[in-house]
Enzyme design. Structure first.
Site, mmCIF file in Angstrom:
data_model
loop_
_atom_site.group_PDB
_atom_site.id
_atom_site.type_symbol
_atom_site.label_atom_id
_atom_site.label_comp_id
_atom_site.label_asym_id
_atom_site.label_seq_id
_atom_site.Cartn_x
_atom_site.Cartn_y
_atom_site.Cartn_z
ATOM 1 N N TRP A 158 0.720 -1.257 0.203
ATOM 2 C CA TRP A 158 0.140 -0.069 -0.115
ATOM 3 C C TRP A 158 0.816 1.295 -0.004
ATOM 4 C CZ3 TRP A 158 -4.235 -1.927 -1.221
ATOM 5 C CH2 TRP A 158 -4.830 -3.176 -0.551
ATOM 6 N N GLU A 364 -3.016 6.016 6.761
ATOM 7 C CA GLU A 364 -2.443 6.775 7.715
ATOM 8 C C GLU A 364 -3.189 6.541 9.140
ATOM 9 O OE1 GLU A 364 -0.494 10.565 7.033
ATOM 10 O OE2 GLU A 364 -0.131 10.239 4.839
#
Length: 381
Positions: A158, A364
């Site tokens: 990712w 995140e």
């Protein structure tokens, strides 16, 4: 409708104006085309770098703008309002520079940071792995020091800008000692033994390449270690606290774009002899959307001002990321509803905004992780 901002200086006002002009003239006109064609906006990142926008929160000594996060984030929001993929990419690049700027030696910073902040080198942040996403301490990508080089093996997952970046701020395992065995390497994109997997097939942000990074006996010079061995997890988490503010600002920019599109459409769409913006069912929805955007903006600015003053801001950054990305999801969903059937087509950008908003609740640190961070900080209070 341009966001109304209370900026701390004339310099900041000029900078936001510049960002708004670039967003309007250079980014917005091509965003839909690039997203439709899955084209990576490399030249747009170079433009942002040459305009001085990629190094705003870093020291002038290394080519940065030495500006507070309060200003940088509002510039970032303007970019994301025009094009979310570029906004997210700008945020990722700035976060990727964080480890070098804060942990690197003067020699390391002088060697690499000016080109990074100037946009000649585009960055990526390589922390996640397929089995180590939210649980960052579980990463297994291994680096073994052999002479004056680290030999790295493993797969990162990712990675925004995977295969496109010139450097990767990479967290690797240098000992089996859990979170204390993680170190940070600044890996050149052309490193022998490093390759990128096929781009992920995503529902949104299709102009932003995301892929795996494969390290197969990749050789990284030992002088690319940032900080000491074992500092990697601390560096990673510190980077993420600031990076989450970037994602919050991007989410607000996306929500602002969706609100603007919905208001414009509602003013022009006539039913039963009058614009639909005059109907209470629509105007109340738009009012709630505006309240969500303004509230989210105030939340990330409060966290940024704490950061700028050297105050603890981890909890506030998680709150900002949580509030702003949830708001973006709600606002973009409601924008599609305001446009009705038109909003469900690709003739209008709100369907793309909706697809782009979803990932902001995931990357995140998922919003569930943000709640864990907030609760942990409350327990410590």
């Amino acid at each position: 409708m341009a966001a109304e901002r209370l900026l701390p200086s004339t310099e900041a006002e000029d900078l936001v104006k510049l960002a708004r002009e670039i967003a309007r003239d250079e980014l917005a006109p091509v965003a839909s085309e690039y997203e439709e064609e899955h084209r990576f906006p490399r030249e747009q990142f170079r433009l942002l770098g040459r305009s001085g926008l990629l190094g705003l929160p870093y020291a002038e000594q290394w080519g940065g703008g030495a500006l507070p996060y309060e200003v940088y984030l509002q510039v970032l929001e303007e970019i994301a309002t025009a094009w979310m993929s570029v906004g997210v990419g700008m945020s990722v690049h700035v976060m990727s520079c964080f480890a070098l700027a804060t942990e690197g030696t003067d020699e390391q910073r002088a060697r690499w940071l000016p080109d990074m902040l100037g946009g000649e080198l585009l960055g990526a942040y390589a922390l996640s792995e397929s089995q180590a996403g939210s649980d960052a301490a579980a990463l297994s990508c291994r680096a073994v020091l052999t002479g004056d080089k680290y030999v790295v093996n493993g797969v990162k997952a990712w990675i925004t800008h995977g295969g496109e970046a010139d450097f990767y701020t990479t967290m690797v395992r240098t000992s089996p000692d859990g979170g204390r065995g993680v170190s940070c390497l600044l890996v050149d994109g052309s490193t022998p033994g490093l390759s990128a997997g096929a781009p992920e097939r995503k529902m949104g942000l299709t102009g932003s390449t995301t892929s795996q990074l494969v390290f197969d006996d990749a050789t990284v010079p030992a002088d690319r270690l940032l900080g000491a061995e074992g500092d990697g997890l601390r560096i990673a988490l510190s980077s993420l606290s600031s990076g989450r503010l970037g994602i919050a600002a991007c989410a607000v920019g996306l929500a602002q774009a969706a609100l603007d599109e919905a208001v414009t459409y509602a003013r022009g769409r006539v039913q039963f002899g009058r614009p639909i913006i005059e109907f209470q069912g629509v105007e109340f929805m738009l009012a709630d959307m505006a309240a969500a955007v303004e509230s989210a903006r105030a939340t990330y600015l409060e966290a940024a001002r704490r950061r700028d003053r050297g105050l603890p801001f981890t909890r506030h950054a998680s709150i900002a990321k949580l509030v702003a990305t949830d708001a973006a999801m709600k606002v973009t969903t409601d924008a599609v509803q305001v446009l009705g059937g038109a909003g469900y087509t690709r003739d209008f950008p709100v369907e793309r905004y909706l697809r782009e908003a979803k990932v902001a609740q995931i990357f995140e640190g998922t919003n569930q992780i943000q709640r864990m961070v907030i609760a942990r900080e409350l327990r410590r209070a």
